[in-house]
Design a protein around this motif. Structure first.
Motif, PDB file in Angstrom:
ATOM      1  N   UNK A 310       2.124  72.625  10.540  1.00 54.19           N
ATOM      2  CA  UNK A 310       2.252  73.690  11.468  1.00 54.19           C
ATOM      3  C   UNK A 310       3.815  73.691  11.848  1.00 54.19           C
ATOM      4  N   UNK A 311       4.425  72.680  12.137  1.00 56.78           N
ATOM      5  CA  UNK A 311       5.791  72.907  12.550  1.00 56.78           C
ATOM      6  C   UNK A 311       6.846  72.984  11.631  1.00 56.78           C
ATOM      7  N   UNK A 312       6.525  72.673  10.147  1.00 58.18           N
ATOM      8  CA  UNK A 312       7.337  72.966   9.317  1.00 58.18           C
ATOM      9  C   UNK A 312       6.520  73.706   8.181  1.00 58.18           C
ATOM     10  N   UNK A 313       6.715  74.928   8.077  1.00 61.40           N
ATOM     11  CA  UNK A 313       5.777  75.842   7.440  1.00 61.40           C
ATOM     12  C   UNK A 313       5.942  75.690   5.928  1.00 61.40           C
ATOM     13  N   UNK A 314       7.174  75.067   5.357  1.00 59.14           N
ATOM     14  CA  UNK A 314       7.404  74.771   3.982  1.00 59.14           C
ATOM     15  C   UNK A 314       6.764  73.400   3.511  1.00 59.14           C
ATOM     16  N   UNK A 315       6.332  72.789   4.474  1.00 60.20           N
ATOM     17  CA  UNK A 315       5.832  71.424   3.928  1.00 60.20           C
ATOM     18  C   UNK A 315       4.257  71.474   4.101  1.00 60.20           C
TER      19      UNK A 315
END
Length: 453
Positions: A310-315
């Motif tokens: 959620x906090x790193x959308x690209x991961x």
């Protein structure tokens, strides 16, 4: 004091007695060694010197091979036709691979070049003052390293008359000079700073410079169909930066598939305990992987879970545990605990923990053509893990990947696959992956006359 003197005298006396008793034995050993070496020298004098030289060469070759196995990194590169295609006994595998590429149904595939960071070269592949021509993502690129050690990427074709800057171009400071007329382009922004036969350089004389970043001993390039600047950066692995994890080898494979097929594997949990359960000694040929004895004698066991962060959308993150079962008994020393971070559409940072030491696989996937991908795996490991063991891990991982490649090279992409509830992570992964496509992301053109490679 008298007691200490008496003790020293007693020890000295004991030592002299031992030496006196051993003297005959030492003399006999001396005579024996002289006789043995004398016999060896006499026999060597009778040996043909050519045979002696040949034996020395063979011994040197064996020691050299042993040194390579134990201490040097593994370097393994497979061409497209070398993995995943079956011979018909009549034609070369390269011809078979090209035919399958031409006739296979592609399906309703997404855009072929997603937005994100992509692996271009390993740092060790580009020396100071060197330039290389690279074709990827439908672009022709010149990658060079300036005299200050910084890597730059510019369009390969000179805007003057189209010469390829990556073929014969010369690095001048932190600029690249065209081999045709000597026009010189700055690496950081592509601006032409010199035209040898002109007093003035027009302001519009420039070529495209691509955003690039060099971390983890890797040169990465940012690609975005809309020209958007980078919105995230690849993970920086502190252990590689500090040198506590060192390079132990790499493998490279070519894959005939849409790029999304490969990272989607991370969410396809159910395929692990089918395709990857048989021991690696059965190889990568699927015809010999599903043998009845595998489940009885030895097999791999997997448990995994994938989720987007959620906090790193690209991961997207994969937690995976591997076990090896021999005659029904799980061998604890062969357990591997893996945390894999899928960063963007083409990078995976796969950290592992084991009884032998910790390390990481740097996994990268770079489109060379719309349906041709280059997959690389680089392994870095802690000093506690011997190099030969790290190389074995890399080789075993390559065998498992080549099983997937045999599937990818022949499958079609289904935009609406038939899924059961246990496959829901696949649908979740496709929603997550769709963020890397934008309005102008290139789609496959069917006007291409040939798919030969």
């Amino acid at each position: 004091m008298s007691t200490m003197a008496s003790s020293k005298l007693l020890c000295l006396s004991f030592f002299l007695v031992v030496v006196a008793a051993a003297s005959p034995m030492l003399l006999k050993f001396h005579d024996f060694s002289n006789s043995v070496w004398g016999e060896i020298r006499s026999k060597m004098q009778t040996v043909n010197p050519w045979l002696l030289a040949l034996g020395s060469l063979l011994l040197g070759y064996v020691l050299w091979k042993l040194w390579r196995i134990l201490f040097l990194p593994l370097e393994m590169k497979r061409q497209l036709h070398e993995t995943g295609y079956l011979s018909d006994g009549k034609r070369p595998l390269k011809e078979i691979a090209n035919e399958i590429r031409k006739r296979r149904q592609c399906g309703d595939i997404p855009p072929v070049y997603p937005n994100g960071w992509f692996h271009v070269l390993a740092s060790r592949e580009l020396a100071v003052g060197e330039v290389k021509y690279v074709s990827m993502l439908g672009e022709q690129l010149a990658v060079f390293r300036g005299t200050d050690g910084k890597a730059h990427i510019v369009n390969a074709y000179c805007p003057h008359l189209g010469a390829n800057l990556g073929i014969g171009g010369k690095v001048v400071g932190n600029c690249l000079q065209c081999p045709f007329h000597g026009w010189t382009f700055r690496g950081e922004d592509g601006k032409c700073i010199k035209i040898p036969y002109s007093d003035k350089v027009p302001d519009f004389a420039k070529t495209k410079a691509w955003p690039c970043l060099e971390v983890n001993c890797t040169i990465y390039m940012w690609y975005h169909a809309e020209g958007t600047e980078p919105t995230w950066t690849p993970d920086i692995i502190d252990e590689i930066k500090s040198g506590s994890w060192t390079y132990r080898g790499c493998t490279q494979h070519s894959i005939n598939a849409h790029i999304e097929e490969v990272p989607e594997n991370g969410s396809d949990i159910t395929h692990l305990n089918h395709l990857h359960t048989s021991p690696v000694i059965t190889g990568a040929d699927l015809r010999y992987n599903f043998l009845d004895w595998c489940q009885v004698v030895a097999h791999h066991s997997w448990s995994a879970q994938w989720e987007p962060l959620e906090d790193e959308k690209h991961v997207g993150q994969l937690q995976l545990t591997h076990s090896f079962v021999l005659f029904g008994y799980k061998i604890p020393s062969l357990d591997f605990h893996v945390t894999a971070r899928q960063a963007g559409p083409g990078l995976v940072f796969l950290k592992f923990k084991s009884i032998f030491g910790d390390g990481i696989f740097l996994h990268s996937l770079t489109p060379k053509e719309p349906l041709l991908q280059t997959m690389c795996h680089h392994i870095y490991a802690s000093w506690t893990m011997p190099t030969f063991l790290a190389k074995l891990l890399l080789y075993v991982e390559a065998i498992q990947v080549e099983r997937d490649i045999m599937i990818w090279n022949h499958k079609t992409y289904l935009s609406s696959p038939l899924l059961v509830k246990e496959d829901q992570l696949i649908k979740k992964h496709r929603r997550w992956y769709s963020q890397f496509f934008s309005e102008n992301s290139p789609r496959l053109s069917m006007k291409k006359e040939t798919l030969d490679w």
